[in-house]
Design a protein around this motif. Sequence first.
Motif, PDB file in Angstrom:
ATOM      1  N   ASN A 175       0.828  -1.204   0.000  1.00 30.13           N
ATOM      2  CA  ASN A 175       0.000   0.000   0.000  1.00 30.13           C
ATOM      3  C   ASN A 175       0.866   1.259   0.000  1.00 30.13           C
ATOM      4  O   ASN A 175       0.510   2.265  -0.620  1.00 30.13           O
ATOM      5  CB  ASN A 175      -0.928   0.007   1.214  1.00 30.13           C
ATOM      6  CG  ASN A 175      -2.024  -1.040   1.109  1.00 30.13           C
ATOM      7  OD1 ASN A 175      -2.600  -1.239   0.046  1.00 30.13           O
ATOM      8  ND2 ASN A 175      -2.307  -1.731   2.201  1.00 30.13           N
ATOM      9  N   VAL A 207      -5.736   4.878  -0.880  1.00 32.18           N
ATOM     10  CA  VAL A 207      -4.521   4.075  -0.733  1.00 32.18           C
ATOM     11  C   VAL A 207      -3.768   4.494   0.534  1.00 32.18           C
ATOM     12  O   VAL A 207      -3.291   3.646   1.299  1.00 32.18           O
ATOM     13  CB  VAL A 207      -3.606   4.239  -1.974  1.00 32.18           C
ATOM     14  CG1 VAL A 207      -2.263   3.555  -1.735  1.00 32.18           C
ATOM     15  CG2 VAL A 207      -4.274   3.650  -3.198  1.00 32.18           C
ATOM     16  N   ARG A 257      -5.476   3.183   3.721  1.00 30.35           N
ATOM     17  CA  ARG A 257      -5.202   1.763   3.961  1.00 30.35           C
ATOM     18  C   ARG A 257      -3.785   1.571   4.504  1.00 30.35           C
ATOM     19  O   ARG A 257      -3.571   0.820   5.462  1.00 30.35           O
ATOM     20  CB  ARG A 257      -5.374   0.960   2.667  1.00 30.35           C
ATOM     21  CG  ARG A 257      -6.810   0.823   2.207  1.00 30.35           C
ATOM     22  CD  ARG A 257      -6.960  -0.332   1.229  1.00 30.35           C
ATOM     23  NE  ARG A 257      -6.116  -0.171   0.062  1.00 30.35           N
ATOM     24  CZ  ARG A 257      -6.482   0.442  -1.049  1.00 30.35           C
ATOM     25  NH1 ARG A 257      -7.705   0.955  -1.144  1.00 30.35           N
ATOM     26  NH2 ARG A 257      -5.665   0.544  -2.081  1.00 30.35           N
TER      27      ARG A 257
END
Length: 586
Positions: free
Chosen positions: A192, A240, A243
């Motif tokens: 990530n 993104v 996360r």
Amino acid sequence: MRRKSFSIHSPRRFFDYLTTFKKEIILATIFGILNGLSVVTTTYFIGKSVDTMVGIHQVRLKELSHIVILLLAITAITAFSQWFIQTLGNHVAYFSVAKLRKDTFSHLNKLPLRYYDQTAHGDIMSRFTNDLDYISEACAAIFNNVFSGMTIVIISLISMLKLSPILTCVVLLSTSFIFLVNWVVAKKSQKNFAEQQKKVGEISGFLSETIQQQKVIKAFQFEDTSQENFEGLNQQLQHVGERAQFISSLTNPLSRFIDHLGYLMIGVIGGIFVIKSPETMTIGIITSFIIYSSQFSKPFIELSGITTQIQTAIAGLDRIFSLIDQQEEPSDTTTDSSFSIHSGKIVFDHVYFSYLENQPLIEDFNLIVEPGETVAIVGKTGAGKSTLVNLLMRFYDVNQGSISIDGRLIQDIPRDKLRQSFGMVLQETWLFDGTIWDNLTFGNQHATEELVISACKEAAIYHFIDTLPDKFNTHLGQRGLSISDGQKQLLTIARTMISQPHMLILDEATSSIDTLTEQNIQAAFLKMMKNKTSFIIAHRLSTIREADKIMVMDQGSVVEIGTHEELLQIKNGFYYTLYHAQFKHS
């Protein structure tokens, strides 16, 4: 092959940069040992001070006062050594990244033009700014932790083993769980962080493109669409990033939770020992042990607190080293720098070239340009006109066939000498942030004032420069004078004249200049091109009537070649059609 989500390959490569600062690392290690000893010694004397308090109104004040004075001195040593560790750690971190930045930029200068054509410029800039900044910040944080923490960990472990091997096993077990949690979380979240850095690069590329083209965006009322595109990219980065940050942020609280469970176990087991064996286990020893265990686990807890920084830095290192790993422009096959232009005869012999596989552009191209000849290249957009220039300058190499100058293959000529032989005036003007003089003498640092003034007069730009308060010392760029596209092009034309090249390439060189000024400059061009092999790429056919040879290209092939008059005799030919399309209203 699928890329691993978590890799130590890039950090290992960066370690080579760190080890170039061996003196600083040795000094930081020495101060780290001093800091660790002082911290652990403080813990020991804290335990001793507790044991001086035997009971109510039973305090050994003389012994306690000596301990307090000693603790003050040790605390001063701790603060002094910690300051040195931070100073040296920051030096190693930022100077090693500066060296990495220098090497990366040096590598950029060695990459082929193909890389720049296929990579967003904003993404390249993001690697130099965001990624390298993240690396230096994380590196400084790690060093400040490691240098002071490594000695504390070792001495604390030895001290705990002496006090109670059983309680030490409890601490080691909890620390092992901390390592396990950090490793699992890092492995899960690293992909990530890599995606996050990629999105940051995409946004940088989008912003760079948008800011440069604001005039076009406003002219086509594209603001709302541009805003939507940005918000889309920004939202992707947000998702993104969320996360990555969420998963990574679990490490510190989980590590602290496990560490606190360890304290609880120490308290319970230690309390049992105090009750059963008060002669071997005292409250002071338990106090010292708890502090030792805290000091032992503290560096690992602090590392878990900067996990996000570390993972972002690793993602940045991956992006930097992926740039460094890009294949450089092939080395010159010769080191002979004695090449010089004698006559300027150029031969294209059965040349084949394509930018992409299975999409041929130039096939079996043949051309002989005699010394001092002026060749004009015309044709529709995408016909391959500028590609010939790219091949001639070796910005790209031919797939098959050969190009030679004065009987020598251009592959056998050092690129610097080859490109030095040509003067180029491109449609896309480029002036850097500096004075007019610096920009004009860019290709000839030793140009005399007479040469510069003469070239500027011939390029019809001297009058404009002479009217400026600082004349040639006028600063151009964001912090200086803004000039029109036409004036920029006149300056680049003068710059090419000043460089005094042996051969010339004019690629839409007068596209931003008005017709009247263009007519004046044509005379200067003719004078500059006299006895020099020259190539002119032009859409405005009025600029090439005097060319010795006009070459009409279509889909990478020469379909017609001849003088202006000869080509007009070919009724309904390519050149005939192009010429009359431009002048049908004349």
